[in-house]
Design a protein around this motif. Sequence first.
Motif, PDB file in Angstrom:
ATOM      1  N   ASN A 100      -7.317  11.199  -3.800  1.00 10.55           N
ATOM      2  CA  ASN A 100      -7.813   9.749  -3.775  1.00 10.55           C
ATOM      3  C   ASN A 100      -6.519   9.020  -3.268  1.00 10.55           C
ATOM      4  O   ASN A 100      -5.625   7.973  -4.007  1.00 10.55           O
ATOM      5  N   ALA A 101      -6.134   9.295  -2.035  1.00  7.60           N
ATOM      6  CA  ALA A 101      -4.949   8.785  -1.297  1.00  7.60           C
ATOM      7  C   ALA A 101      -5.280   7.576  -0.378  1.00  7.60           C
ATOM      8  O   ALA A 101      -4.254   7.110   0.233  1.00  7.60           O
ATOM      9  N   GLY A 102      -6.225   6.770  -0.636  1.00  3.54           N
ATOM     10  CA  GLY A 102      -6.546   5.600   0.067  1.00  3.54           C
ATOM     11  C   GLY A 102      -7.328   5.895   1.447  1.00  3.54           C
ATOM     12  O   GLY A 102      -7.410   5.109   2.256  1.00  3.54           O
ATOM     13  N   VAL A 103      -7.475   7.315   1.652  1.00  2.00           N
ATOM     14  CA  VAL A 103      -8.181   7.557   2.891  1.00  2.00           C
ATOM     15  C   VAL A 103      -9.390   8.472   2.254  1.00  2.00           C
ATOM     16  O   VAL A 103      -9.508   9.161   1.108  1.00  2.00           O
ATOM     17  N   THR A 104     -10.454   8.871   3.237  1.00  2.00           N
ATOM     18  CA  THR A 104     -11.582   9.739   2.906  1.00  2.00           C
ATOM     19  C   THR A 104     -11.649  10.647   4.292  1.00  2.00           C
ATOM     20  O   THR A 104     -11.382  10.456   5.199  1.00  2.00           O
ATOM     21  N   ALA A 105     -12.055  11.924   3.939  1.00  2.00           N
ATOM     22  CA  ALA A 105     -12.066  12.985   4.976  1.00  2.00           C
ATOM     23  C   ALA A 105     -13.318  13.491   4.961  1.00  2.00           C
ATOM     24  O   ALA A 105     -14.148  13.708   3.917  1.00  2.00           O
ATOM     25  N   SER A 106     -13.932  13.784   6.123  1.00  2.44           N
ATOM     26  CA  SER A 106     -15.127  14.542   6.364  1.00  2.44           C
ATOM     27  C   SER A 106     -15.085  15.445   7.480  1.00  2.44           C
ATOM     28  O   SER A 106     -14.335  15.392   8.317  1.00  2.44           O
ATOM     29  N   ILE A 107     -16.105  16.380   7.842  1.00  2.00           N
ATOM     30  CA  ILE A 107     -15.960  17.088   8.742  1.00  2.00           C
ATOM     31  C   ILE A 107     -17.448  16.792   9.517  1.00  2.00           C
ATOM     32  O   ILE A 107     -18.594  16.535   9.106  1.00  2.00           O
ATOM     33  N   VAL A 108     -17.362  16.597  10.862  1.00  2.52           N
ATOM     34  CA  VAL A 108     -18.670  16.134  11.732  1.00  2.52           C
ATOM     35  C   VAL A 108     -18.457  17.256  13.010  1.00  2.52           C
ATOM     36  O   VAL A 108     -17.441  17.676  13.409  1.00  2.52           O
ATOM     37  N   ASN A 109     -19.595  17.797  13.049  1.00  4.11           N
ATOM     38  CA  ASN A 109     -19.970  18.729  14.057  1.00  4.11           C
ATOM     39  C   ASN A 109     -20.532  17.833  15.268  1.00  4.11           C
ATOM     40  O   ASN A 109     -21.805  17.249  14.998  1.00  4.11           O
ATOM     41  N   ASP A 110     -20.022  17.862  16.521  1.00  9.07           N
ATOM     42  CA  ASP A 110     -20.322  17.014  17.476  1.00  9.07           C
ATOM     43  C   ASP A 110     -21.210  17.920  18.626  1.00  9.07           C
ATOM     44  O   ASP A 110     -21.650  17.427  19.462  1.00  9.07           O
ATOM     45  N   LYS A 137       0.777  -1.057   0.086  1.00  9.22           N
ATOM     46  CA  LYS A 137      -0.172   0.034   0.101  1.00  9.22           C
ATOM     47  C   LYS A 137       0.839   1.141   0.118  1.00  9.22           C
ATOM     48  O   LYS A 137       1.434   1.731   0.982  1.00  9.22           O
ATOM     49  N   PRO A 138       1.065   1.807  -1.335  1.00  7.57           N
ATOM     50  CA  PRO A 138       2.039   2.952  -1.290  1.00  7.57           C
ATOM     51  C   PRO A 138       1.681   4.103  -0.486  1.00  7.57           C
ATOM     52  O   PRO A 138       0.344   4.323  -0.277  1.00  7.57           O
ATOM     53  N   ALA A 139       2.470   4.781   0.184  1.00  5.59           N
ATOM     54  CA  ALA A 139       2.243   6.045   0.694  1.00  5.59           C
ATOM     55  C   ALA A 139       1.758   7.058  -0.257  1.00  5.59           C
ATOM     56  O   ALA A 139       2.392   7.067  -1.135  1.00  5.59           O
ATOM     57  N   ARG A 140       1.043   8.156   0.370  1.00  2.00           N
ATOM     58  CA  ARG A 140       0.803   9.181  -0.643  1.00  2.00           C
ATOM     59  C   ARG A 140       1.020  10.560   0.163  1.00  2.00           C
ATOM     60  O   ARG A 140       0.609  10.844   1.312  1.00  2.00           O
ATOM     61  N   SER A 141       1.605  11.562  -0.927  1.00  2.17           N
ATOM     62  CA  SER A 141       1.685  12.690  -0.105  1.00  2.17           C
ATOM     63  C   SER A 141       0.621  13.768  -0.766  1.00  2.17           C
ATOM     64  O   SER A 141       0.285  13.687  -1.999  1.00  2.17           O
ATOM     65  N   ILE A 142       0.468  14.652   0.024  1.00  2.00           N
ATOM     66  CA  ILE A 142      -0.746  15.679  -0.384  1.00  2.00           C
ATOM     67  C   ILE A 142      -0.445  17.219   0.172  1.00  2.00           C
ATOM     68  O   ILE A 142       0.015  17.340   1.351  1.00  2.00           O
ATOM     69  N   SER A 166      -7.598  25.834   5.230  1.00  2.00           N
ATOM     70  CA  SER A 166      -8.854  25.635   6.269  1.00  2.00           C
ATOM     71  C   SER A 166      -9.007  24.262   6.445  1.00  2.00           C
ATOM     72  O   SER A 166      -8.652  23.540   5.677  1.00  2.00           O
ATOM     73  N   LEU A 167      -9.957  24.096   7.492  1.00  2.00           N
ATOM     74  CA  LEU A 167     -10.654  22.847   7.655  1.00  2.00           C
ATOM     75  C   LEU A 167     -11.331  21.989   6.467  1.00  2.00           C
ATOM     76  O   LEU A 167     -11.031  20.935   6.117  1.00  2.00           O
ATOM     77  N   ALA A 168     -12.275  22.844   5.978  1.00  2.69           N
ATOM     78  CA  ALA A 168     -12.876  22.389   4.648  1.00  2.69           C
ATOM     79  C   ALA A 168     -11.939  22.273   3.519  1.00  2.69           C
ATOM     80  O   ALA A 168     -12.097  21.273   2.687  1.00  2.69           O
ATOM     81  N   GLY A 169     -10.953  23.078   3.417  1.00  2.00           N
ATOM     82  CA  GLY A 169     -10.019  23.078   2.381  1.00  2.00           C
ATOM     83  C   GLY A 169      -9.328  21.819   2.254  1.00  2.00           C
ATOM     84  O   GLY A 169      -8.927  21.153   1.403  1.00  2.00           O
ATOM     85  N   ILE A 170      -8.795  21.584   3.551  1.00  2.00           N
ATOM     86  CA  ILE A 170      -8.021  20.258   3.868  1.00  2.00           C
ATOM     87  C   ILE A 170      -8.844  18.974   3.738  1.00  2.00           C
ATOM     88  O   ILE A 170      -8.195  17.861   2.856  1.00  2.00           O
ATOM     89  N   ARG A 171     -10.042  19.135   4.158  1.00  2.00           N
ATOM     90  CA  ARG A 171     -10.908  17.832   3.775  1.00  2.00           C
ATOM     91  C   ARG A 171     -10.987  17.702   2.326  1.00  2.00           C
ATOM     92  O   ARG A 171     -10.862  16.532   1.861  1.00  2.00           O
ATOM     93  N   ASP A 172     -11.234  18.664   1.463  1.00  2.00           N
ATOM     94  CA  ASP A 172     -11.260  18.689  -0.046  1.00  2.00           C
ATOM     95  C   ASP A 172      -9.981  18.117  -0.560  1.00  2.00           C
ATOM     96  O   ASP A 172      -9.939  17.320  -1.563  1.00  2.00           O
ATOM     97  N   ALA A 173      -8.965  18.643  -0.338  1.00  2.99           N
ATOM     98  CA  ALA A 173      -7.545  18.279  -0.635  1.00  2.99           C
ATOM     99  C   ALA A 173      -7.236  16.665  -0.403  1.00  2.99           C
ATOM    100  O   ALA A 173      -6.815  16.113  -1.417  1.00  2.99           O
ATOM    101  N   ILE A 174      -7.564  16.340   0.698  1.00  4.39           N
ATOM    102  CA  ILE A 174      -7.530  14.899   1.066  1.00  4.39           C
ATOM    103  C   ILE A 174      -8.335  13.940  -0.086  1.00  4.39           C
ATOM    104  O   ILE A 174      -7.855  12.961  -0.570  1.00  4.39           O
ATOM    105  N   ASN A 175      -9.477  14.528   0.088  1.00  2.00           N
ATOM    106  CA  ASN A 175     -10.472  13.697  -1.043  1.00  2.00           C
ATOM    107  C   ASN A 175     -10.209  13.718  -2.391  1.00  2.00           C
ATOM    108  O   ASN A 175     -10.231  12.713  -3.257  1.00  2.00           O
TER     109      ASN A 175
END
Length: 653
Positions: free
Chosen positions: A169-179, A144-149, A157-166
């Motif tokens: 396509n680095a083998g992870v997904t990101a979302s923002i949860v309001n608790d 499973k190769p490492a991926r750099s973002i 921003s928090l939303a910008g980082i979420r979008d950049a991760i998604n």
Amino acid sequence: MLSSPGIGSGLDVNSIVSQLMAAESRPLAALNRKEATYQIKLSAYGNLKGALASFQSAARNLNDSAKFQKINATSADTTLFSATAEKTAALGSYSVEVKQLAASQKLASKGFTNTTDAVGTGMLQIQFGTYDSGANTFSLNADKPARSIAIDSSKQSLAGIRDAINEANAGVTASIVNDGTANKLVVTSSDTGTVNSLRILVKDDDGNNTNDAGLSQLAYDPTAAAGSGKNLSESTAAADAKVVVDGVALTKASNTIKDAIEGVTLNLAKVGAATKLAVERDSGVVKNSADAFVKAYNAAVKTLQGLTAYDPKTKQAGPLQGDASARTIATQLRNVLNSAVPAVGGKFASLSDIGIAFQKDGSIAVDSAKLQKAIDTNYNDIADVFAVVGRPSDSAVKYSAATADTKPGKYAVDVTQLASQAKYTGDAIAGTDIVIDAASDNLALKIDGVQSATLSLTQGTYKVADLAKELQTQINGDSALRNAGVTVKVDYDATNKKFLFTSSRYGAASKAEVTSVDTDTLTKTGIGVKAGTDGVDVAGSINGVSATGSGQSLTGAAGDSSAGLKLQITGGATGARGTVNFSRGYAQQLDKMAETQLSGAGPIASRTEGINRSIESLGEQRDAFIRRLTSMEKRYRAQFTALDSMLSNMNRT
């Protein structure tokens, strides 16, 4: 002066002219009748073409051998698990107990007031591996190769980082949860299993990569202390699936398990008690395919008979009675089905062998009992009757494809050279513990002709086996190599104390070289700037004629009966490698026959084109004749009007 013809003299000019024109127009009716005959033939050819196209479609659907070798895998409780099977599946009844489902790891950040809050800039590197809590070690998943973002100011921003991760396509997904009190970034591994646990390393533009400020707030090294590189919290732990198959306990990273039972894929849904799994032949698909073939053939024959036959009751001939093209199609259909398919090692060589036979009226029918016997005794051989089949006698020789030029037959295979992969071998090193620091963490490679970017190894102290994993994940995670479909496997040769890079590609196009390294890289790892050993293509002959090698593929030479026969030589030794039996079943032969008849250069197109030309010619003749009739009527009316005028004058005199 009287202007209406016939009024002055009593001569019925209109009636006379009408009768004359009716007589003159008789050839026009003949032209119309001739055109109607052509239109009927044209429509008949359209019906014939439609019937043949439908039959061709049915034949093509049977040209896949997998249709006749389907295996069903049926779970007694699909709420616990479902299953699918390949044609190689081991038939039988199995007990499957689901004790635990695999799960993906989830990591959550601390809370942020707004999703637009700035987090920081720099680089995130997503790594996958296994965390051993007892030894407090993280072992990379080399597959499973490492991926750099990259996170720049436009994405910090928090939303910008979420979008950049998604977007990465680095083998992870990101979302923002309001608790309810704050917004948290949640990062989830796309794959389940403990081997896909996460480690997120950060290169923070603020200069500190582990503290709880800037982009390093998103760092997560499970071996580090909280707030010092372990700054995300684990909300869901990675877990493996645990199943028991026929009393044998298995642990797998995924809920989709392909290697527990030969040829069977298990899809786990929930935990539950032991449940029966039945793996059986799907005789229904063979019966349905045979019925579909018979139905399509009989429909085509019925259409042909209706278009070409003579009905003694109505004393009417079909529109294509005596037509050479229609007769040829009917003859070719019968000839194909009456001929035997060259055997490829199976038991069946004709339709009658599996219970499909001609009837007195020219149709074909299925003998259900005989077909069932064929299914029960030689299930996999039924495909030989319908589909294109290639059967090598050597298990390391695989049939890949054939072209229209490949003739049915039995072909000897001889291999003079096996395909190989490119290999790069480093120099021998002294120790087994290697420290990667700023003077030894960068290198670049060219694999299969594709240049990588400069790769940055994660700094730290490595065992040689762990460094091999680090090298493999970093190389395979490079965007240029990944986009070109290029991967390598990195091993450590403990005997010779050398790192070994192997391209995943076979053949002469497989190449490996290191193009740049840091100052201390060669000293510490033995990896220096140099080229490796290129791969070679497979070489050999098919049917005694030198074949074309490309990677592991060996293709029959043009001009030979084996032309276009493509084989994969996946291993074994050089020398004689047995034979390949190649055959074209009825479905493929009928498909090609129909294709010839339906092509733009085929007989149906030729006949319809000729008919259309004849109709066009008749149209031109009709137009010219109508113009002559118009002129003739005008002349008649002028002549009889003059006669009428003369008679009127004579009457007055």
